[in-house]
Design a protein around this motif. Sequence first.
Motif, PDB file in Angstrom:
ATOM      1  N   PHE A  48      -5.928   4.659  25.272  1.00 48.28           N
ATOM      2  CA  PHE A  48      -6.582   5.861  25.790  1.00 48.28           C
ATOM      3  C   PHE A  48      -5.775   6.496  26.928  1.00 48.28           C
ATOM      4  O   PHE A  48      -6.315   7.260  27.713  1.00 48.28           O
ATOM      5  N   THR A  49      -4.490   6.168  26.988  1.00 46.62           N
ATOM      6  CA  THR A  49      -3.607   6.747  27.997  1.00 46.62           C
ATOM      7  C   THR A  49      -2.363   7.314  27.322  1.00 46.62           C
ATOM      8  O   THR A  49      -2.126   7.084  26.126  1.00 46.62           O
ATOM      9  N   ASP A  50      -1.571   8.031  28.091  1.00 46.70           N
ATOM     10  CA  ASP A  50      -0.292   8.556  27.592  1.00 46.70           C
ATOM     11  C   ASP A  50       0.866   7.736  28.141  1.00 46.70           C
ATOM     12  O   ASP A  50       1.962   8.264  28.381  1.00 46.70           O
ATOM     13  N   ARG A  51       0.653   6.460  28.343  1.00 48.31           N
ATOM     14  CA  ARG A  51       1.663   5.587  28.936  1.00 48.31           C
ATOM     15  C   ARG A  51       2.922   5.528  28.080  1.00 48.31           C
ATOM     16  O   ARG A  51       2.875   5.505  26.856  1.00 48.31           O
ATOM     17  N   ARG A  52       4.051   5.510  28.779  1.00 52.22           N
ATOM     18  CA  ARG A  52       5.351   5.294  28.152  1.00 52.22           C
ATOM     19  C   ARG A  52       5.985   4.039  28.738  1.00 52.22           C
ATOM     20  O   ARG A  52       5.418   3.420  29.646  1.00 52.22           O
ATOM     21  N   VAL A  55       6.765   4.712  32.362  1.00 54.06           N
ATOM     22  CA  VAL A  55       5.804   5.575  33.059  1.00 54.06           C
ATOM     23  C   VAL A  55       4.417   4.987  32.890  1.00 54.06           C
ATOM     24  O   VAL A  55       3.990   4.717  31.756  1.00 54.06           O
ATOM     25  N   PRO A  56       3.661   4.762  33.979  1.00 57.78           N
ATOM     26  CA  PRO A  56       2.333   4.159  33.864  1.00 57.78           C
ATOM     27  C   PRO A  56       1.388   4.941  32.964  1.00 57.78           C
ATOM     28  O   PRO A  56       0.643   4.346  32.181  1.00 57.78           O
ATOM     29  N   GLY A  57       1.398   6.241  33.036  1.00 61.60           N
ATOM     30  CA  GLY A  57       0.540   7.041  32.183  1.00 61.60           C
ATOM     31  C   GLY A  57      -0.807   7.324  32.813  1.00 61.60           C
ATOM     32  O   GLY A  57      -1.239   6.677  33.767  1.00 61.60           O
ATOM     33  N   GLU A  58      -1.500   8.302  32.246  1.00 62.13           N
ATOM     34  CA  GLU A  58      -2.821   8.698  32.715  1.00 62.13           C
ATOM     35  C   GLU A  58      -3.812   8.670  31.567  1.00 62.13           C
ATOM     36  O   GLU A  58      -3.434   8.719  30.394  1.00 62.13           O
ATOM     37  N   PHE A  59      -5.077   8.629  31.915  1.00 63.90           N
ATOM     38  CA  PHE A  59      -6.142   8.595  30.918  1.00 63.90           C
ATOM     39  C   PHE A  59      -6.187   9.924  30.158  1.00 63.90           C
ATOM     40  O   PHE A  59      -6.251  10.997  30.765  1.00 63.90           O
ATOM     41  N   GLY A 269       9.739   4.757  24.665  1.00 67.32           N
ATOM     42  CA  GLY A 269       8.662   4.396  23.755  1.00 67.32           C
ATOM     43  C   GLY A 269       7.307   4.904  24.212  1.00 67.32           C
ATOM     44  O   GLY A 269       6.965   4.834  25.402  1.00 67.32           O
ATOM     45  N   ARG A 270       6.538   5.409  23.263  1.00 64.62           N
ATOM     46  CA  ARG A 270       5.187   5.901  23.568  1.00 64.62           C
ATOM     47  C   ARG A 270       4.207   4.735  23.433  1.00 64.62           C
ATOM     48  O   ARG A 270       3.603   4.524  22.393  1.00 64.62           O
TER      49      ARG A 270
END
Length: 301
Positions: A48-52, A55-59, A269-270
């Motif tokens: 449920f995040t856009d983490r790479r 990159v930690p990513g956000e919700f 990587g996504r």
Amino acid sequence: MASTAVSSGTRRIRRQLPTSPWLFAAPGLLIAGAFILYPFVSTLVNAFTDRRTLVPGEFVGLANFRELLHDDMFWIGLRNSSLYVLGVVPALVLLPLLLALLVHKSIPGITFFRSAFYTPVVASIVVVGLIWVWMLDERGLVNSLLETVGVGRIGFLSDQWLILLSAMAVTVWKGLGYYMIIYLAALANVPRELHEAAAVDGAGPVRRFLSVTVPAVRSTMVLVAALASVAAFKVFSEVYLMAGPSGGPAGEDTTLVMLVQRTGTGLTGRVGYASAISVVVFVGTLVLMLLVLRADRKEES
């Protein structure tokens, strides 16, 4: 004095009992938590995040799952994983049972054949896959034999559907011995009197197989179907070795797990998107197991 010592020792043991089981279970619980529970929860959160990768990513809510609906590669992977289940599971339910019946009898030399049939199970899947790739290559052993008999060379590793069928053949060949052992354990519990009674009634080998053997090992067949379904839906190594990292011509042989590996690895990587695909794989395996159990209960009723 002796009775006092015994009573004090008993009280000491009772005080230790509540914590002692947890101390024994602690190593296993720590390993399970570190390598099973934590990765599962982490994957569920990352979906449920856009983490790479870096990159930690956000919700982002359900954005990754909405993107899956419009991703052609996701549907290709879902198609191939589903076809793999349909092609592999029936073979791994029936063929190991027939193989177990073949080696079930105690005759001289049967141990050698049991060991020979089980050998592919202990072999590394990478080694097995490479051997099959060499055999099915355009200049490999199989095509050389086909050319010798006048059939001509076949593109086992260049055609979209032949790659998938070749990978299925490797999975079935490698899994035969494993499920054969499971069936052998089940056949050992089938009373011989049932076969003798059926033979007295005039039932032939096929009739005895259908009316005696199959009902006696039906619960084992359900177990094998469940295990094979989960393994087939999560297939990676066989197709990866046969089709290559790209997933065959234009990626048409990509499976869901291959898509997870391709999407979620590397410096860019996504991870969030790959985690969403992993959640779909988990739900798919859960649905397959529930379908197998429901079919079994329906058959019982």
